[in-house]
Design a protein around this motif. Structure first.
Motif, short mmCIF file in Angstrom:
data_model
loop_
_atom_site.label_atom_id
_atom_site.label_comp_id
_atom_site.label_asym_id
_atom_site.label_seq_id
_atom_site.Cartn_x
_atom_site.Cartn_y
_atom_site.Cartn_z
N ALA A 191 -50.37 106.57 8.00
CA ALA A 191 -49.30 106.52 8.89
C ALA A 191 -48.35 105.31 8.40
N VAL A 192 -48.97 104.20 8.07
CA VAL A 192 -48.10 103.04 7.67
C VAL A 192 -47.19 103.47 6.30
N ARG A 193 -47.87 104.19 5.21
CA ARG A 193 -47.24 104.46 4.29
C ARG A 193 -45.88 105.15 4.49
N LEU A 194 -46.24 106.48 5.41
CA LEU A 194 -45.07 107.29 5.63
C LEU A 194 -44.03 106.46 6.45
N LEU A 195 -44.30 105.60 7.16
CA LEU A 195 -43.12 104.98 7.86
C LEU A 195 -42.61 104.16 7.12
N ARG A 196 -42.99 103.33 6.33
CA ARG A 196 -42.28 102.61 5.45
C ARG A 196 -41.65 103.32 4.51
N GLN A 197 -41.89 104.50 4.10
CA GLN A 197 -40.99 105.36 3.22
C GLN A 197 -39.78 105.80 3.99
N VAL A 198 -40.14 106.25 5.27
CA VAL A 198 -39.00 106.73 5.91
C VAL A 198 -37.99 105.83 6.52
N ALA A 199 -38.60 104.80 7.32
CA ALA A 199 -37.71 103.92 8.13
C ALA A 199 -37.33 102.84 7.21
N GLY A 200 -37.70 102.63 6.27
CA GLY A 200 -37.22 101.51 5.35
C GLY A 200 -35.94 101.56 4.72
N ARG A 201 -35.46 102.99 4.68
CA ARG A 201 -34.10 103.31 3.95
C ARG A 201 -33.35 103.86 5.07
N VAL A 202 -32.35 102.91 5.70
CA VAL A 202 -31.30 103.19 6.80
C VAL A 202 -29.90 103.37 6.40
N SER A 203 -29.34 104.55 6.74
CA SER A 203 -27.82 104.67 6.44
C SER A 203 -26.96 103.50 7.03
N GLY A 204 -26.22 102.76 6.35
CA GLY A 204 -25.16 101.81 6.96
C GLY A 204 -23.77 102.37 7.38
N ARG A 205 -23.68 103.58 7.06
CA ARG A 205 -22.62 104.21 7.70
C ARG A 205 -22.30 104.32 9.09
N LYS A 206 -21.15 104.03 9.24
CA LYS A 206 -20.55 103.62 10.66
C LYS A 206 -19.83 105.06 11.22
N VAL A 207 -20.28 105.21 12.58
CA VAL A 207 -19.62 106.20 13.39
C VAL A 207 -18.92 105.93 14.65
N PRO A 208 -18.08 106.88 15.25
CA PRO A 208 -17.57 106.53 16.05
C PRO A 208 -18.52 106.07 17.41
N SER A 209 -18.15 105.22 18.36
CA SER A 209 -18.96 104.88 19.20
C SER A 209 -19.16 105.79 20.27
N THR A 233 -35.84 120.38 16.65
CA THR A 233 -35.87 119.97 15.17
C THR A 233 -37.50 120.22 14.90
N ASP A 234 -37.53 120.24 13.54
CA ASP A 234 -38.98 119.96 12.96
C ASP A 234 -39.55 118.79 13.14
N SER A 235 -40.70 118.58 13.11
CA SER A 235 -41.55 117.34 13.31
C SER A 235 -42.78 117.58 12.47
N VAL A 236 -43.52 116.09 12.51
CA VAL A 236 -44.71 115.97 11.67
C VAL A 236 -45.44 114.85 12.45
N VAL A 237 -46.80 115.08 12.65
CA VAL A 237 -47.53 114.12 13.40
C VAL A 237 -47.73 113.02 12.60
N VAL A 238 -47.49 111.80 12.94
CA VAL A 238 -47.81 110.61 11.96
C VAL A 238 -49.19 109.95 12.16
N GLY A 239 -49.56 110.16 13.75
CA GLY A 239 -50.91 109.22 13.94
C GLY A 239 -51.38 110.12 15.52
#
Length: 222
Positions: free
Chosen positions: A52-70, A139-145
Motif C-alpha cells: 500500500a505504501v509503495r503504491l501511495l508514494r508512486q501515485v500521490a508523490g507526483r501532483v500536477s501544478g497546473r492551475k484551473v479556474p476556481s 470511475t475505475d478503482s483499485v483497493v489499496v488496503g
C-alpha cells in the motif's frame, strides 16, 4: 510363585498422571498454533502495508501544478488538489502499466463494501478540457488496503516568496487537510488505521509536475 498385579490405586495414579501429561501437551500445542497464526497475521499485515505504501508514494508523490479556474468562477485560479481530513483528490501521473498511462484524476478515500471498510483509489483520464473532477461513482478503482477503518490526511509546506502576513498567514507545521487552494503542499502525511491498530505514518514528498509533462491520457503505458 504367586503372581501380583497392579492395585486399583496404582492404576488410578497412572491414569491421572497420563491425563495431566496429555492436558499439558495439548495446551502447549495450542499455544504454538496460536503463536504461529499471530506471526502469519503480522507478516501478512506487514506485506499489505508495504504494498500500500509503495503504491501511495508512486501515485500521490507526483501532483500536477497546473492551475484551473476556481469553483465559483470569480476567484483566482487554483491547483487541482484537494485534501480534506479523510480524503484526497488530485491530478497526477498514472504509474506505468500495460494499457494506460498519463495524467489522471485521482481520489483516495475509505469506502464501505460488502467485504468491509477498504482504502480505495479511484482514477479517471484527464484532459486539458476537463476542469472539474469526474463522477467518482463511475470511475475505475483499485483497493489499496483491505480492512482499513480510517484515513487522516495531513499536509505541510513552506510559504511562497512574497506571501503576505497578518490575516493571510501561511499554515505552520502539519495541518489537517490543506487550506491553500492556490499552492501545493510540500509533504503529505497519511495516517491509516485498521482493526489491529494504527499504521506507521506514511510521509510522501510532493513533486509538482510542470505544465506539459505527461499531458493527456496515453494508451499503451508510455
Amino acid at each position: 510363585m504367586r503372581q501380583r498385579g497392579f492395585t486399583l490405586v496404582e492404576i488410578l495414579v497412572a491414569v491421572s498422571l497420563l491425563s495431566i501429561i496429555m492436558v499439558a501437551l495439548g495446551s502447549a500445542m495450542r499455544t504454538v498454533a496460536q503463536t504461529e497464526a499471530r506471526v502469519d497475521q503480522r507478516a501478512q499485515r506487514t506485506d499489505d502495508m508495504r504494498v500500500a505504501v509503495r503504491l501511495l508514494r508512486q501515485v500521490a508523490g507526483r501532483v500536477s501544478g497546473r492551475k484551473v479556474p476556481s469553483p465559483d468562477g470569480a476567484g483566482s485560479p487554483v491547483v487541482a488538489f484537494r485534501a480534506a481530513g479523510a480524503s484526497l483528490e488530485w491530478v497526477g501521473i498514472m504509474p506505468a502499466r500495460p494499457g494506460a498511462g498519463g495524467r489522471s484524476f485521482f481520489r483516495l478515500q475509505v469506502e464501505k463494501s460488502p467485504a468491509g471498510s477498504e482504502l480505495v483509489l479511484r482514477y479517471a483520464p484527464w484532459s486539458p478540457e476537463a476542469q472539474k473532477p469526474p463522477d467518482w461513482s463511475r470511475t475505475d478503482s483499485v483497493v489499496v488496503g483491505r480492512g482499513i477503518s480510517s484515513l487522516e490526511v495531513w499536509a505541510e509546506g513552506r510559504p511562497p516568496p512574497g506571501r503576505g502576513q497578518g490575516a493571510d498567514v501561511w499554515p505552520r507545521g502539519w495541518v489537517a487537510g490543506w487550506p491553500e487552494a492556490e499552492h501545493l503542499p510540500e509533504r503529505l502525511r497519511l495516517q491509516l488505521a485498521d482493526e489491529t491498530g494504527p499504521w506507521p505514518p506514511v510521509v510522501i514528498a510532493v513533486f509538482a509536475l510542470t505544465q506539459g509533462a505527461g499531458d493527456g491520457f496515453t494508451l499503451g503505458g508510455s
